[in-house]
Design a protein around this motif. Structure first.
Motif: not given
Length: 210
Positions: A43, A45-46, A48-49, A54-55, A65
Protein backbone atom coordinates in the motif's frame (compact mmCIF):
# COMPACT_ATOMS: atom_id res chain seq x y z
CA UNK A 1 -4.85 16.24 -3.73
CA UNK A 2 -4.95 18.57 -6.73
CA UNK A 3 -2.81 21.03 -4.79
CA UNK A 4 -0.21 18.37 -4.05
CA UNK A 5 -0.26 17.24 -7.68
CA UNK A 6 0.43 20.79 -8.79
CA UNK A 7 3.27 21.19 -6.30
CA UNK A 8 4.76 17.86 -7.45
CA UNK A 9 4.64 18.94 -11.10
CA UNK A 10 6.30 22.26 -10.27
CA UNK A 11 9.00 20.56 -8.19
CA UNK A 12 9.84 18.16 -11.03
CA UNK A 13 9.98 21.01 -13.49
CA UNK A 14 12.50 22.88 -11.37
CA UNK A 15 14.26 19.61 -10.47
CA UNK A 16 16.46 20.96 -7.68
CA UNK A 17 19.12 18.66 -6.22
CA UNK A 18 17.42 18.25 -2.85
CA UNK A 19 14.12 17.20 -4.40
CA UNK A 20 15.78 14.80 -6.84
CA UNK A 21 17.84 13.19 -4.07
CA UNK A 22 14.83 12.73 -1.79
CA UNK A 23 12.76 11.29 -4.64
CA UNK A 24 15.50 8.78 -5.40
CA UNK A 25 15.47 7.77 -1.73
CA UNK A 26 11.72 7.22 -1.97
CA UNK A 27 12.19 5.05 -5.07
CA UNK A 28 14.92 2.99 -3.37
CA UNK A 29 12.74 2.46 -0.30
CA UNK A 30 9.80 1.45 -2.50
CA UNK A 31 11.95 -1.15 -4.26
CA UNK A 32 12.64 -2.90 -0.95
CA UNK A 33 8.96 -2.85 0.01
CA UNK A 34 7.88 -4.21 -3.39
CA UNK A 35 10.44 -7.00 -3.08
CA UNK A 36 9.25 -8.00 0.37
CA UNK A 37 5.49 -7.68 -0.14
CA UNK A 38 4.92 -7.79 -3.88
CA UNK A 39 3.17 -5.00 -5.74
CA UNK A 40 -0.41 -6.10 -5.07
CA UNK A 41 0.09 -6.38 -1.31
CA UNK A 42 1.95 -3.09 -0.98
CA UNK A 43 0.00 0.00 0.00
CA UNK A 44 1.03 3.61 -0.31
CA UNK A 45 1.05 3.68 3.50
CA UNK A 46 3.65 0.87 3.53
CA UNK A 47 5.89 2.94 1.30
CA UNK A 48 5.32 6.08 3.35
CA UNK A 49 6.31 4.20 6.50
CA UNK A 50 9.49 2.88 4.84
CA UNK A 51 10.49 6.38 3.74
CA UNK A 52 9.68 8.05 7.05
CA UNK A 53 7.20 10.36 5.33
CA UNK A 54 3.51 10.79 5.99
CA UNK A 55 1.05 10.01 3.21
CA UNK A 56 0.62 13.64 2.14
CA UNK A 57 4.36 14.26 1.99
CA UNK A 58 4.89 11.10 -0.07
CA UNK A 59 2.48 12.37 -2.71
CA UNK A 60 4.76 15.37 -3.14
CA UNK A 61 7.27 12.96 -4.70
CA UNK A 62 5.09 10.41 -6.47
CA UNK A 63 1.49 10.09 -7.68
CA UNK A 64 0.72 6.49 -6.68
CA UNK A 65 2.32 3.09 -6.14
CA UNK A 66 2.04 2.12 -9.82
CA UNK A 67 4.05 5.17 -10.81
CA UNK A 68 6.61 4.20 -8.18
CA UNK A 69 6.71 0.66 -9.53
CA UNK A 70 7.64 1.98 -12.94
CA UNK A 71 10.20 4.39 -11.51
CA UNK A 72 11.85 1.60 -9.52
CA UNK A 73 12.93 -0.25 -12.64
CA UNK A 74 12.74 2.00 -15.69
CA UNK A 75 16.34 3.26 -15.61
CA UNK A 76 17.77 -0.22 -15.07
CA UNK A 77 15.70 -1.69 -17.90
CA UNK A 78 16.72 1.10 -20.28
CA UNK A 79 20.36 0.54 -19.36
CA UNK A 80 20.10 -3.19 -20.02
CA UNK A 81 18.37 -2.68 -23.37
CA UNK A 82 21.00 -0.19 -24.52
CA UNK A 83 23.72 -2.54 -23.31
CA UNK A 84 22.24 -5.44 -25.33
CA UNK A 85 22.06 -3.27 -28.45
CA UNK A 86 25.64 -2.15 -27.97
CA UNK A 87 26.82 -5.76 -27.70
CA UNK A 88 24.77 -6.69 -30.78
CA UNK A 89 26.43 -3.93 -32.82
CA UNK A 90 29.95 -4.65 -31.60
CA UNK A 91 32.69 -6.60 -33.38
CA UNK A 92 33.25 -10.24 -32.52
CA UNK A 93 31.62 -13.62 -32.85
CA UNK A 94 28.13 -14.44 -31.64
CA UNK A 95 29.46 -16.75 -28.94
CA UNK A 96 31.51 -13.91 -27.47
CA UNK A 97 28.51 -11.58 -27.59
CA UNK A 98 26.30 -14.07 -25.78
CA UNK A 99 28.94 -14.42 -23.10
CA UNK A 100 29.16 -10.64 -22.75
CA UNK A 101 25.40 -10.34 -22.58
CA UNK A 102 25.06 -12.85 -19.75
CA UNK A 103 27.87 -11.16 -17.85
CA UNK A 104 26.37 -7.69 -18.24
CA UNK A 105 22.86 -8.80 -17.26
CA UNK A 106 24.00 -10.63 -14.15
CA UNK A 107 26.20 -7.71 -13.08
CA UNK A 108 23.21 -5.43 -13.52
CA UNK A 109 21.11 -7.72 -11.35
CA UNK A 110 23.83 -7.69 -8.73
CA UNK A 111 24.49 -3.94 -8.81
CA UNK A 112 20.84 -2.86 -8.91
CA UNK A 113 19.43 -5.35 -6.43
CA UNK A 114 16.55 -5.36 -5.45
CA UNK A 115 15.36 -3.21 -8.38
CA UNK A 116 15.86 -5.95 -10.98
CA UNK A 117 14.30 -8.47 -8.62
CA UNK A 118 11.14 -6.36 -8.66
CA UNK A 119 11.37 -6.09 -12.44
CA UNK A 120 11.41 -9.86 -12.91
CA UNK A 121 8.89 -10.89 -10.29
CA UNK A 122 6.06 -8.49 -11.08
CA UNK A 123 3.35 -8.12 -13.72
CA UNK A 124 4.08 -5.23 -16.08
CA UNK A 125 0.37 -4.73 -16.75
CA UNK A 126 0.42 -2.95 -13.39
CA UNK A 127 2.45 -0.12 -14.86
CA UNK A 128 0.53 3.07 -15.55
CA UNK A 129 -1.29 2.83 -18.88
CA UNK A 130 0.45 5.90 -20.28
CA UNK A 131 3.76 4.08 -19.85
CA UNK A 132 2.68 0.66 -21.12
CA UNK A 133 3.75 1.32 -24.71
CA UNK A 134 7.20 2.44 -23.52
CA UNK A 135 7.68 -0.82 -21.63
CA UNK A 136 6.52 -2.88 -24.59
CA UNK A 137 8.98 -1.05 -26.82
CA UNK A 138 11.86 -1.72 -24.41
CA UNK A 139 10.97 -5.40 -24.22
CA UNK A 140 10.85 -5.69 -28.01
CA UNK A 141 14.16 -3.88 -28.41
CA UNK A 142 15.87 -6.31 -26.05
CA UNK A 143 14.30 -9.32 -27.78
CA UNK A 144 15.40 -8.03 -31.19
CA UNK A 145 18.97 -7.48 -30.00
CA UNK A 146 19.30 -11.01 -28.64
CA UNK A 147 17.62 -12.57 -31.66
CA UNK A 148 19.99 -10.68 -33.96
CA UNK A 149 23.01 -12.02 -32.07
CA UNK A 150 21.77 -15.60 -32.36
CA UNK A 151 20.87 -15.19 -36.04
CA UNK A 152 24.32 -13.79 -36.73
CA UNK A 153 25.91 -16.90 -35.24
CA UNK A 154 23.63 -19.16 -37.25
CA UNK A 155 24.38 -17.32 -40.50
CA UNK A 156 28.13 -17.42 -39.93
CA UNK A 157 27.98 -21.10 -39.09
CA UNK A 158 29.26 -20.98 -35.52
CA UNK A 159 25.82 -21.76 -34.03
CA UNK A 160 23.53 -24.56 -35.07
CA UNK A 161 20.66 -23.45 -37.29
CA UNK A 162 18.21 -26.30 -36.67
CA UNK A 163 16.63 -24.56 -33.66
CA UNK A 164 13.89 -21.89 -33.80
CA UNK A 165 15.74 -18.64 -33.12
CA UNK A 166 12.94 -16.97 -31.16
CA UNK A 167 12.49 -20.03 -28.97
CA UNK A 168 16.22 -20.10 -28.27
CA UNK A 169 16.19 -16.40 -27.40
CA UNK A 170 13.25 -16.73 -25.01
CA UNK A 171 14.93 -19.74 -23.38
CA UNK A 172 18.07 -17.70 -22.70
CA UNK A 173 16.04 -14.83 -21.31
CA UNK A 174 14.20 -17.28 -19.07
CA UNK A 175 17.48 -18.55 -17.62
CA UNK A 176 18.35 -15.06 -16.42
CA UNK A 177 14.84 -14.13 -15.31
CA UNK A 178 14.52 -17.17 -13.07
CA UNK A 179 17.51 -16.10 -10.97
CA UNK A 180 15.23 -13.78 -8.99
CA UNK A 181 14.00 -16.91 -7.21
CA UNK A 182 17.35 -17.81 -5.71
CA UNK A 183 20.14 -15.30 -6.39
CA UNK A 184 21.22 -12.70 -3.85
CA UNK A 185 24.30 -10.44 -4.08
CA UNK A 186 25.41 -11.58 -0.62
CA UNK A 187 24.76 -15.26 -1.33
CA UNK A 188 27.32 -18.05 -1.83
CA UNK A 189 27.40 -17.70 -5.64
CA UNK A 190 28.65 -14.52 -7.34
CA UNK A 191 27.04 -12.93 -10.36
CA UNK A 192 30.23 -13.68 -12.32
CA UNK A 193 29.96 -17.39 -11.49
CA UNK A 194 26.32 -17.48 -12.56
CA UNK A 195 27.13 -15.68 -15.81
CA UNK A 196 29.96 -18.11 -16.60
CA UNK A 197 27.78 -21.18 -16.07
CA UNK A 198 24.82 -19.76 -18.00
CA UNK A 199 27.02 -18.70 -20.92
CA UNK A 200 28.67 -22.11 -21.06
CA UNK A 201 25.33 -23.91 -21.04
CA UNK A 202 23.91 -21.62 -23.71
CA UNK A 203 26.89 -21.59 -26.04
CA UNK A 204 27.66 -25.31 -25.85
CA UNK A 205 23.99 -26.09 -26.39
CA UNK A 206 23.87 -23.92 -29.51
CA UNK A 207 27.35 -24.57 -30.91
CA UNK A 208 27.42 -26.23 -34.30
CA UNK A 209 28.96 -29.69 -34.16
CA UNK A 210 32.24 -30.18 -35.92
Amino acid sequence: MNGIKKRRAEARKVSNDRYVKRRQEVIAAAAKVFKENGLAATSIDDIAKATGLNRASLYYYVGDKHELFGEVIIDVVKHNVEMAEKIRDSEGEAEEKIHQLFGSLLRSYNDYYPHVHVFMQEDFSQISHNKASDWLDLQRRFDRALIAIIEEGMQRGSLRSDLPVRLVAFGLIGMVNWTHRWFHPDGPVSCEDVAQVFAKLAIEGMRKAG
